[in-house]
Design a protein around this motif. Sequence first.
Motif, PDB file in Angstrom:
ATOM      1  N   UNK A 186      24.997   0.254  -1.938  1.00 21.24           N
ATOM      2  CA  UNK A 186      23.619   1.391  -2.228  1.00 21.24           C
ATOM      3  C   UNK A 186      23.344   0.874  -3.597  1.00 21.24           C
ATOM      4  N   UNK A 187      23.523  -0.329  -4.142  1.00 21.05           N
ATOM      5  CA  UNK A 187      22.299  -0.828  -5.188  1.00 21.05           C
ATOM      6  C   UNK A 187      21.793  -1.514  -4.432  1.00 21.05           C
ATOM      7  N   UNK A 188      21.639  -2.015  -3.083  1.00 23.30           N
ATOM      8  CA  UNK A 188      20.644  -3.004  -2.618  1.00 23.30           C
ATOM      9  C   UNK A 188      19.992  -1.510  -1.784  1.00 23.30           C
ATOM     10  N   UNK A 189      20.728  -0.190  -1.665  1.00 21.87           N
ATOM     11  CA  UNK A 189      19.212   0.954  -1.072  1.00 21.87           C
ATOM     12  C   UNK A 189      18.429   0.930  -2.352  1.00 21.87           C
ATOM     13  N   UNK A 190      18.550   0.901  -3.462  1.00 20.64           N
ATOM     14  CA  UNK A 190      18.017   1.131  -4.914  1.00 20.64           C
ATOM     15  C   UNK A 190      16.930   0.811  -5.004  1.00 20.64           C
ATOM     16  N   UNK A 191      17.238  -1.436  -4.721  1.00 23.40           N
ATOM     17  CA  UNK A 191      16.200  -2.009  -4.434  1.00 23.40           C
ATOM     18  C   UNK A 191      15.491  -1.996  -3.550  1.00 23.40           C
ATOM     19  N   UNK A 192      16.149  -1.471  -2.230  1.00 27.61           N
ATOM     20  CA  UNK A 192      15.360  -1.250  -1.549  1.00 27.61           C
ATOM     21  C   UNK A 192      13.649  -0.198  -1.361  1.00 27.61           C
ATOM     22  N   UNK A 193      14.445   1.384  -2.594  1.00 30.48           N
ATOM     23  CA  UNK A 193      14.011   2.349  -2.715  1.00 30.48           C
ATOM     24  C   UNK A 193      12.873   1.858  -4.313  1.00 30.48           C
ATOM     25  N   UNK A 194      13.524   0.885  -4.649  1.00 29.55           N
ATOM     26  CA  UNK A 194      12.236   0.309  -5.658  1.00 29.55           C
ATOM     27  C   UNK A 194      10.906  -0.178  -5.104  1.00 29.55           C
ATOM     28  N   UNK A 195      11.063  -1.135  -4.267  1.00 28.35           N
ATOM     29  CA  UNK A 195      10.386  -1.592  -3.674  1.00 28.35           C
ATOM     30  C   UNK A 195       9.007  -0.692  -2.836  1.00 28.35           C
ATOM     31  N   UNK A 196      10.003  -0.060  -2.350  1.00 30.56           N
ATOM     32  CA  UNK A 196       9.203   1.574  -1.139  1.00 30.56           C
ATOM     33  C   UNK A 196       8.458   1.869  -1.908  1.00 30.56           C
ATOM     34  N   UNK A 197       8.174   2.662  -3.395  1.00 31.74           N
ATOM     35  CA  UNK A 197       8.029   3.196  -4.478  1.00 31.74           C
ATOM     36  C   UNK A 197       6.810   2.856  -4.879  1.00 31.74           C
ATOM     37  N   UNK A 198       6.844   1.149  -4.713  1.00 26.54           N
ATOM     38  CA  UNK A 198       5.615   0.007  -4.989  1.00 26.54           C
ATOM     39  C   UNK A 198       4.257   0.016  -4.262  1.00 26.54           C
ATOM     40  N   UNK A 199       5.285   0.094  -3.103  1.00 17.27           N
ATOM     41  CA  UNK A 199       4.697   0.253  -1.915  1.00 17.27           C
ATOM     42  C   UNK A 199       3.641   1.566  -2.093  1.00 17.27           C
ATOM     43  N   UNK A 200       4.004   2.404  -2.462  1.00 16.40           N
ATOM     44  CA  UNK A 200       3.874   3.773  -2.243  1.00 16.40           C
ATOM     45  C   UNK A 200       2.709   3.568  -3.186  1.00 16.40           C
ATOM     46  N   UNK A 201       2.905   3.572  -3.933  1.00 17.51           N
ATOM     47  CA  UNK A 201       1.663   3.887  -5.440  1.00 17.51           C
ATOM     48  C   UNK A 201       0.663   3.260  -5.162  1.00 17.51           C
ATOM     49  N   UNK A 202       0.755   1.353  -4.618  1.00 15.46           N
ATOM     50  CA  UNK A 202      -0.390   1.186  -3.971  1.00 15.46           C
ATOM     51  C   UNK A 202      -1.089   1.916  -3.234  1.00 15.46           C
ATOM     52  N   UNK A 203      -0.258   2.239  -2.207  1.00 20.68           N
ATOM     53  CA  UNK A 203      -1.307   2.817  -1.413  1.00 20.68           C
ATOM     54  C   UNK A 203      -1.665   4.311  -1.495  1.00 20.68           C
ATOM     55  N   UNK A 405      -1.547  -3.152   7.256  1.00 20.55           N
ATOM     56  CA  UNK A 405      -2.390  -3.095   6.013  1.00 20.55           C
ATOM     57  C   UNK A 405      -3.667  -3.343   5.842  1.00 20.55           C
ATOM     58  N   UNK A 406      -4.166  -4.573   6.519  1.00 20.92           N
ATOM     59  CA  UNK A 406      -5.020  -4.943   5.983  1.00 20.92           C
ATOM     60  C   UNK A 406      -6.271  -4.048   7.201  1.00 20.92           C
ATOM     61  N   UNK A 407      -5.749  -3.826   8.166  1.00 13.21           N
ATOM     62  CA  UNK A 407      -6.349  -3.161   8.859  1.00 13.21           C
ATOM     63  C   UNK A 407      -6.943  -1.644   8.325  1.00 13.21           C
ATOM     64  N   UNK A 408      -6.061  -1.392   7.633  1.00 18.75           N
ATOM     65  CA  UNK A 408      -5.925   0.370   7.277  1.00 18.75           C
ATOM     66  C   UNK A 408      -7.679   0.422   5.710  1.00 18.75           C
ATOM     67  N   UNK A 409      -7.214  -0.762   5.397  1.00 18.59           N
ATOM     68  CA  UNK A 409      -8.023  -1.048   3.936  1.00 18.59           C
ATOM     69  C   UNK A 409      -9.639  -1.382   4.690  1.00 18.59           C
TER      70      UNK A 409
END
Length: 455
Positions: A186-203, A405-409
């Motif tokens: 479950x804690x591993x899923x939390x780390x994945x969620x945090x990482x995903x949030x960072x990517x979404x914030x960047x996007x 991601x490079x293609x989108x940019x």
Amino acid sequence: MNKSNRRLSIFLIAAIGISSFSSAQQLEPILKELIQKGLEKSHAINIHNLDSKQAKVDQKLAKVVFLPKVTFNSSFTRLDNDITFDDDTQNLLIATQKLLIKEAIGIPFNDALPNNIPLSEIPNLQSKNILKSSVDVDWILFSGFEATNAYKASKHKEASLNYVVIAKKDKIALKIIETYDKLALVCASKRVLISSKKYLDEQEYYVKKAIKNGLAIPLNRKKIELAKQQLAAKQLEYNHNKSLLVEVLYQLTGENRKSLSLVNPTLRSFSTEFSNPEKRNEIKALEEAEKATIFKAKMEKSNFIPKIALKGHYEFIEEDLSLLDPKWYVGVGIQWNAFDGFKSKLKSIKTKIESKKYRAQIENANEMIALSIMKAELSYEAALENTKIVKKEIELASDTYEMINKQYKNNLTSINDVLDALNDLEKASFKLQNSYYNERRAITNLLHAKGILKY
């Protein structure tokens, strides 16, 4: 390498390194502590420990059979009358007394005894007031091997119960380890969620910037918002799962809930070097129980062997004894139960049948253990292979996300493709953690099946 890719690489290295860093590790210190607290809290273990203590007391009871039993007695009895000789006997005793006196002083047999010579009164057989104080000693010298077999039966019963306790501890340890690993997952899923949030914030940042420059439409921003809402739902699911696992650990260990909620475990693999299998505690418990029934059957059968005992008695108050009561006596006796209506024989047969049941259970348990070892080995092999596959998936998902991601940019693809690639990367990252979890489960089960699980 840009900032996003650096973060991605660090995340992947950390996720993959979690297992390899601790491949030679066993249980984490905090997990060991939780297991010890769980063992101390377990009511089932405490009950079996009390049963083991009772078996130890039974051994002492079997041994003290050969110790002499000393009993002090004291009593007062009042009869309705003194117990005396009948009149004819008293007259005979008086006449005999007169003859003895005349013979002693030289008076002829036919002459009368002078009146001035006193005669002794005939004593009572028993006075009506009887005060007694005595001690009795009963000492079994030979029990016909009954006590010896009872001691051996209790000894093996205690050993069986001790092995049952160890087996119970293994089951509790397995449950705590599994719950702890689920919490780590479950804690591993939390780390994945945090990482995903960072990517979404960047996007989201790039989408807003693109909209300002007329390179994107507001619909793209709504898609990002939807993805963030879905991420929030996953965050809520994480909170619920963690709360549930914390409660399970609290029930198992009694540890403070607040302290458990602060635990942030990571998935770590056990050592892959396995020693030779050892006999499982469940098997040892059954074997000891089988031996206990064998000696119990011998104990019941030895009921026909003669028993030898010593009996001693001593009276402290001699005055109130009857003329027929001894002051002390010592004797040795033999008790031989020659026939008891087949009761002991039937009991022995019943116990032997119970012993055969234990033997059948042992054979069945050995077969089940062999099967569980094979199953755990196959599961472990499959988990290792799956880990290799998932690592390749992560590598592919990472390269795909970087490319899209490079293609989108560069306005060569849509935001949908970026979100899909990000979702694939998120799934692959969590699949790796889940594969570590399955690998750990297989190793734990294999260690337990081989009887070499240490905690």
